[in-house]
Design a protein around this motif. Sequence first.
Motif, PDB file in Angstrom:
ATOM      1  N   GLY A 158       0.747  -1.239   0.000  1.00 10.96           N
ATOM      2  CA  GLY A 158       0.000   0.000   0.000  1.00 10.96           C
ATOM      3  C   GLY A 158       0.776   1.286   0.000  1.00 10.96           C
ATOM      4  O   GLY A 158       0.185   2.363   0.084  1.00 10.96           O
ATOM      5  N   VAL A 159       2.089   1.226  -0.116  1.00 12.03           N
ATOM      6  CA  VAL A 159       2.871   2.461  -0.200  1.00 12.03           C
ATOM      7  C   VAL A 159       2.530   3.161  -1.514  1.00 12.03           C
ATOM      8  O   VAL A 159       2.363   2.519  -2.551  1.00 12.03           O
ATOM      9  N   GLU A 185      -7.337   3.993  -1.407  1.00  7.79           N
ATOM     10  CA  GLU A 185      -8.385   2.971  -1.465  1.00  7.79           C
ATOM     11  C   GLU A 185      -7.775   1.577  -1.592  1.00  7.79           C
ATOM     12  O   GLU A 185      -8.234   0.629  -0.957  1.00  7.79           O
ATOM     13  N   TYR A 186      -6.754   1.435  -2.425  1.00  9.39           N
ATOM     14  CA  TYR A 186      -6.067   0.150  -2.559  1.00  9.39           C
ATOM     15  C   TYR A 186      -5.516  -0.297  -1.211  1.00  9.39           C
ATOM     16  O   TYR A 186      -5.689  -1.444  -0.790  1.00  9.39           O
ATOM     17  N   ARG A 187      -4.834   0.612  -0.523  1.00  8.06           N
ATOM     18  CA  ARG A 187      -4.253   0.307   0.785  1.00  8.06           C
ATOM     19  C   ARG A 187      -5.343  -0.104   1.780  1.00  8.06           C
ATOM     20  O   ARG A 187      -5.169  -1.043   2.549  1.00  8.06           O
ATOM     21  N   ALA A 188      -6.488   0.578   1.734  1.00  5.36           N
ATOM     22  CA  ALA A 188      -7.594   0.229   2.631  1.00  5.36           C
ATOM     23  C   ALA A 188      -8.073  -1.192   2.385  1.00  5.36           C
ATOM     24  O   ALA A 188      -8.404  -1.923   3.323  1.00  5.36           O
ATOM     25  N   VAL A 189      -8.100  -1.607   1.120  1.00  6.76           N
ATOM     26  CA  VAL A 189      -8.539  -2.960   0.787  1.00  6.76           C
ATOM     27  C   VAL A 189      -7.495  -3.983   1.210  1.00  6.76           C
ATOM     28  O   VAL A 189      -7.807  -4.934   1.936  1.00  6.76           O
ATOM     29  N   ILE A 190      -6.251  -3.827   0.782  1.00  4.20           N
ATOM     30  CA  ILE A 190      -5.228  -4.850   1.035  1.00  4.20           C
ATOM     31  C   ILE A 190      -4.944  -4.973   2.531  1.00  4.20           C
ATOM     32  O   ILE A 190      -4.690  -6.062   3.037  1.00  4.20           O
ATOM     33  N   GLN A 191      -5.029  -3.855   3.270  1.00  8.85           N
ATOM     34  CA  GLN A 191      -4.763  -3.876   4.707  1.00  8.85           C
ATOM     35  C   GLN A 191      -6.039  -4.024   5.535  1.00  8.85           C
ATOM     36  O   GLN A 191      -5.972  -4.060   6.759  1.00  8.85           O
ATOM     37  N   ASN A 192      -7.188  -4.055   4.874  1.00  4.84           N
ATOM     38  CA  ASN A 192      -8.486  -4.162   5.551  1.00  4.84           C
ATOM     39  C   ASN A 192      -8.632  -3.066   6.606  1.00  4.84           C
ATOM     40  O   ASN A 192      -8.967  -3.326   7.762  1.00  4.84           O
ATOM     41  N   SER A 193      -8.408  -1.827   6.193  1.00  5.74           N
ATOM     42  CA  SER A 193      -8.475  -0.665   7.076  1.00  5.74           C
ATOM     43  C   SER A 193      -9.933  -0.304   7.356  1.00  5.74           C
ATOM     44  O   SER A 193     -10.600   0.337   6.547  1.00  5.74           O
TER      45      SER A 193
END
Length: 188
Positions: free
Chosen positions: A56-57, A157-165
Amino acid sequence: MSERETLESGLQNIYLHHSIFPSVLTKLPCYTHSNLVGGNGAGKTTMLSLIPIFYGVEPNQMVSKDSDKLNFVGYYLPKSKSMLVFEYRRMGKMCCSVIYRNGQNVEYRFVEGKADDVLFSDELLNSLNDYPDTNQWLMNAVSSITFVTRQIKTSKEYRAVIQNSKRVLREKRKRNDSLLSIASAFSL
């Protein structure tokens, strides 16, 4: 599949398609110990700098501003059919995170299945020639054989998905732009 393989999750392979290396498709195994060797300028650091992007960086943070390199899109995704694919295991299931260019922007989609089967089979790679860009190919050819998510337009948004934020996912849901089902199926 062994019980250990069923329980383990994480990055398995990185694929670069029509990217910075001369070959059309480059694969870097990540599921075991890897050893990158080569002379100066061979691409060792370039490959390693992709790993944080999977988690997610922001992609442009991984391209040195001091160098004469292009921005992330221009450097890693120089063509309309360029893509970076992170193949990973999630709860015993194989998934792919696909990063591609849309104009001068980076966009993302998640794809169910092993990259060699659902993205890089000879038939699918040949069909890529029938489409103007990776996005159209994913929406039409790839989605006809496996599940492909809608476009994700930002790194946040990608980071929120992959990290389940949960916080970011709740904010998106309040704006009627839910990513919860994508995170439920593709987060680590």
